[in-house]
Design a protein around this motif. Structure first.
Motif, mmCIF file in Angstrom:
data_model
loop_
_atom_site.group_PDB
_atom_site.id
_atom_site.type_symbol
_atom_site.label_atom_id
_atom_site.label_comp_id
_atom_site.label_asym_id
_atom_site.label_seq_id
_atom_site.Cartn_x
_atom_site.Cartn_y
_atom_site.Cartn_z
ATOM 1 N N THR A 163 19.112 -18.386 6.568
ATOM 2 C CA THR A 163 18.826 -19.540 5.293
ATOM 3 C C THR A 163 18.890 -18.714 4.060
ATOM 4 O OG1 THR A 163 17.183 -20.788 6.842
ATOM 5 C CG2 THR A 163 17.137 -20.927 4.510
ATOM 6 N N ALA A 164 19.596 -19.312 3.303
ATOM 7 C CA ALA A 164 19.842 -18.706 1.821
ATOM 8 C C ALA A 164 18.339 -18.572 1.108
ATOM 9 C CB ALA A 164 20.661 -19.714 0.922
ATOM 10 N N LEU A 165 18.101 -17.417 0.492
ATOM 11 C CA LEU A 165 17.073 -17.328 -0.157
ATOM 12 C C LEU A 165 16.536 -18.503 -1.318
ATOM 13 C CD1 LEU A 165 16.747 -13.468 -0.368
ATOM 14 C CD2 LEU A 165 15.939 -15.040 1.502
ATOM 15 N N SER A 166 17.744 -18.892 -1.710
ATOM 16 C CA SER A 166 17.735 -19.678 -2.887
ATOM 17 C C SER A 166 16.905 -21.343 -2.259
ATOM 18 C CB SER A 166 19.032 -20.094 -3.624
ATOM 19 O OG SER A 166 19.833 -20.608 -2.438
ATOM 20 N N GLU A 167 16.996 -21.277 -0.959
ATOM 21 C CA GLU A 167 16.487 -22.550 -0.607
ATOM 22 C C GLU A 167 14.846 -22.340 0.031
ATOM 23 O OE1 GLU A 167 18.753 -23.889 2.757
ATOM 24 O OE2 GLU A 167 20.638 -23.514 1.747
ATOM 25 N N LEU A 168 14.413 -21.041 -0.263
ATOM 26 C CA LEU A 168 13.041 -20.862 0.153
ATOM 27 C C LEU A 168 12.097 -20.631 -1.266
ATOM 28 C CD1 LEU A 168 13.807 -18.156 2.681
ATOM 29 C CD2 LEU A 168 13.457 -20.673 3.037
ATOM 30 N N PRO A 169 11.320 -21.551 -1.388
ATOM 31 C CA PRO A 169 10.718 -21.685 -2.914
ATOM 32 C C PRO A 169 9.694 -20.424 -3.236
ATOM 33 C CG PRO A 169 10.183 -23.802 -1.740
ATOM 34 C CD PRO A 169 11.150 -22.971 -0.870
ATOM 35 N N LEU A 170 9.240 -19.754 -2.274
ATOM 36 C CA LEU A 170 8.518 -18.415 -2.306
ATOM 37 C C LEU A 170 9.568 -17.399 -2.940
ATOM 38 C CD1 LEU A 170 6.268 -16.519 -2.299
ATOM 39 C CD2 LEU A 170 6.679 -16.325 0.281
ATOM 40 N N MET A 171 10.667 -17.334 -2.783
ATOM 41 C CA MET A 171 11.664 -16.315 -2.869
ATOM 42 C C MET A 171 12.127 -16.664 -4.568
ATOM 43 S SD MET A 171 11.311 -14.365 -0.590
ATOM 44 C CE MET A 171 12.362 -13.085 -1.013
ATOM 45 N N SER A 172 12.086 -17.689 -5.182
ATOM 46 C CA SER A 172 12.255 -17.808 -6.374
ATOM 47 C C SER A 172 11.407 -16.831 -7.179
ATOM 48 C CB SER A 172 12.303 -19.256 -6.757
ATOM 49 O OG SER A 172 10.796 -19.776 -6.773
ATOM 50 N N GLU A 173 10.185 -16.483 -6.775
ATOM 51 C CA GLU A 173 9.395 -15.755 -7.526
ATOM 52 C C GLU A 173 9.656 -14.329 -7.558
ATOM 53 O OE1 GLU A 173 5.120 -16.902 -7.510
ATOM 54 O OE2 GLU A 173 5.746 -18.856 -6.598
ATOM 55 N N VAL A 174 10.428 -14.098 -6.403
ATOM 56 C CA VAL A 174 10.374 -12.623 -6.099
ATOM 57 C C VAL A 174 11.989 -12.046 -6.132
ATOM 58 C CG1 VAL A 174 10.033 -10.862 -4.227
ATOM 59 C CG2 VAL A 174 8.666 -12.868 -4.388
ATOM 60 N N ARG A 175 12.256 -11.511 -7.238
ATOM 61 C CA ARG A 175 13.592 -11.011 -7.515
ATOM 62 C C ARG A 175 13.811 -9.493 -7.608
ATOM 63 N NH1 ARG A 175 17.151 -15.452 -8.484
ATOM 64 N NH2 ARG A 175 18.626 -13.853 -8.065
ATOM 65 N N ALA A 176 12.687 -8.930 -7.868
ATOM 66 C CA ALA A 176 12.536 -7.381 -7.970
ATOM 67 C C ALA A 176 11.123 -7.092 -7.415
ATOM 68 C CB ALA A 176 12.916 -6.838 -9.179
ATOM 69 N N ILE A 177 10.913 -5.689 -7.121
ATOM 70 C CA ILE A 177 9.815 -5.345 -6.813
ATOM 71 C C ILE A 177 9.082 -4.689 -7.943
ATOM 72 C CG2 ILE A 177 8.272 -3.757 -5.394
ATOM 73 C CD1 ILE A 177 9.856 -5.926 -3.937
ATOM 74 N N ASP A 178 7.873 -5.252 -8.330
ATOM 75 C CA ASP A 178 7.131 -4.747 -9.532
ATOM 76 C C ASP A 178 5.513 -5.152 -9.448
ATOM 77 O OD1 ASP A 178 6.492 -7.277 -11.059
ATOM 78 O OD2 ASP A 178 8.765 -7.397 -10.883
ATOM 79 N N PRO A 179 4.479 -4.648 -10.154
ATOM 80 C CA PRO A 179 3.309 -4.730 -9.700
ATOM 81 C C PRO A 179 3.127 -6.442 -10.324
ATOM 82 C CG PRO A 179 3.757 -2.624 -11.069
ATOM 83 C CD PRO A 179 4.674 -3.482 -10.896
ATOM 84 N N ASP A 180 3.613 -6.960 -11.078
ATOM 85 C CA ASP A 180 3.656 -8.280 -11.226
ATOM 86 C C ASP A 180 3.735 -9.165 -10.295
ATOM 87 O OD1 ASP A 180 2.289 -7.437 -13.940
ATOM 88 O OD2 ASP A 180 4.295 -7.670 -14.906
ATOM 89 N N THR A 181 4.715 -8.985 -9.541
ATOM 90 C CA THR A 181 5.184 -9.673 -8.462
ATOM 91 C C THR A 181 4.634 -9.609 -7.313
ATOM 92 O OG1 THR A 181 7.233 -9.769 -9.678
ATOM 93 C CG2 THR A 181 7.273 -10.717 -7.415
ATOM 94 N N ILE A 182 4.567 -8.492 -6.796
ATOM 95 C CA ILE A 182 3.898 -7.903 -5.527
ATOM 96 C C ILE A 182 2.374 -7.266 -5.904
ATOM 97 C CG2 ILE A 182 4.321 -6.476 -3.418
ATOM 98 C CD1 ILE A 182 6.362 -8.782 -3.634
ATOM 99 N N LYS A 183 1.515 -7.908 -5.224
ATOM 100 C CA LYS A 183 0.348 -7.408 -5.591
ATOM 101 C C LYS A 183 0.016 -6.276 -4.587
ATOM 102 C CE LYS A 183 -0.417 -10.123 -9.191
ATOM 103 N NZ LYS A 183 -0.471 -9.385 -10.424
ATOM 104 N N ALA A 184 0.544 -6.185 -3.545
ATOM 105 C CA ALA A 184 0.207 -5.240 -2.487
ATOM 106 C C ALA A 184 1.416 -5.033 -1.304
ATOM 107 C CB ALA A 184 -1.169 -5.654 -1.825
#
Length: 279
Positions: free
Chosen positions: A151-172
């Motif tokens: 499934t394309a990541l563009s179709e998954l709402p959660l992935m719209s917030e996750v484009r790169a790995i950084d402390p503001d995006t991934i808390k743990a």
């Protein structure tokens, strides 16, 4: 009479051990557990995360380790869902995503969570460290823009917030690990350079090698083997598979200890009986 205890029929021993292993599966005993500091630290970090936080679960293990790590994953995922945290599952091991799916999907369904909104399974990505380094800067490209089912990541709402790995995006970052690649690679390339919280669930044999990381603060919490999974279930107040399996293990150990005592009583009776006969 006591001399016979030294020669207990092995079939009786096997039968008792089988019963000790089987009975707790159908009638859990709920033996008390002491919560280890690493497990408690893990739980407290999970409790401290703000609602809506995104967690990255590295499912870095194969079927051989699933007996220990599946119960850990189940307990932590259930905890995350109960606190309305969001989870992205990923694996550098080929079997990891399938094993994870068998654990988390039933829990998500039970708790009314929606795939693509509350959690996403990105599947297996080859390349080891190279894959991690690519994903660090561009999650979508590193995952070929699709999840485990294509499934394309563009179709998954959660992935719209996750484009790169950084402390503001991934808390743990939480890694369920039975070898390499595993939590050590996440520590080197993600969590240590970026200051992201790292915690792990480990097969028991790896726990001693991770204690220095825990003591130094490089890992903020750790679940040690099956016993750690049972401890986590206890902290949540939801005993499940790990608790049942620990009951089985404890009862089997108790049976072995009893047979050792019986055998030694029989041996001593035989020795003293022979000495008495000579006198």
């Amino acid at each position: 009479m006591l001399e016979k205890l030294e020669r207990v029929d092995r079939r009786i021993i096997f039968l008792v051990l089988a019963l000790a292993l089987i009975i707790p599966l159908f009638a859990p005993i709920g033996l008390p557990l002491t919560i280890s500091p690493p497990t408690r630290a893990f739980y407290e970090v999970m409790e401290s995360l703000p609602e809506g936080s995104i967690l990255w679960f590295g499912c870095e293990y194969s079927p051989g380790a699933s007996g220990e790590l599946n119960p850990q994953l189940a307990a932590v995922f259930r905890h995350a869902m109960s606190r309305n945290l969001r989870v992205i599952l990923f694996s550098l091991w080929q079997d990891g995503p399938v094993l994870a799916r068998s654990v988390v999907d039933p829990i998500a369904e039970e708790m009314g969570k929606v795939y693509g909104v509350d959690y996403v399974n990105l599947g297996y990505k080859p390349g080891g460290v190279s894959a991690l380094r690519t994903i660090l800067h561009d999650v979508w490209a590193g995952c070929a823009n699709v999840d485990i089912d294509g499934t394309a990541l563009s179709e998954l709402p959660l992935m719209s917030e996750v484009r790169a790995i950084d402390p503001d995006t991934i808390k743990a970052v939480i890694v369920f690990s039975s070898g390499s690649p595993g939590d050590g690679d996440y520590l080197t390339y993600w969590t240590e350079p970026l200051g992201i919280i790292l915690m792990s669930g480990q097969v028991a044999v790896q726990v001693p090698t991770r204690m220095p990381q825990l003591q130094s603060g490089q890992q903020k919490g750790l679940i040690p083997g099956l016993s750690g999974a049972a401890e986590y279930e206890t902290l949540m107040g939801k005993p499940s598979t790990a608790t049942q399996l620990m009951d089985c293990q404890s009862m089997a150990h108790l049976a072995i200890i009893i047979f050792l005592i019986i055998g030694n009583i029989g041996y001593l009776a035989t020795v003293f009986g022979k000495k008495g006969g000579k006198e």
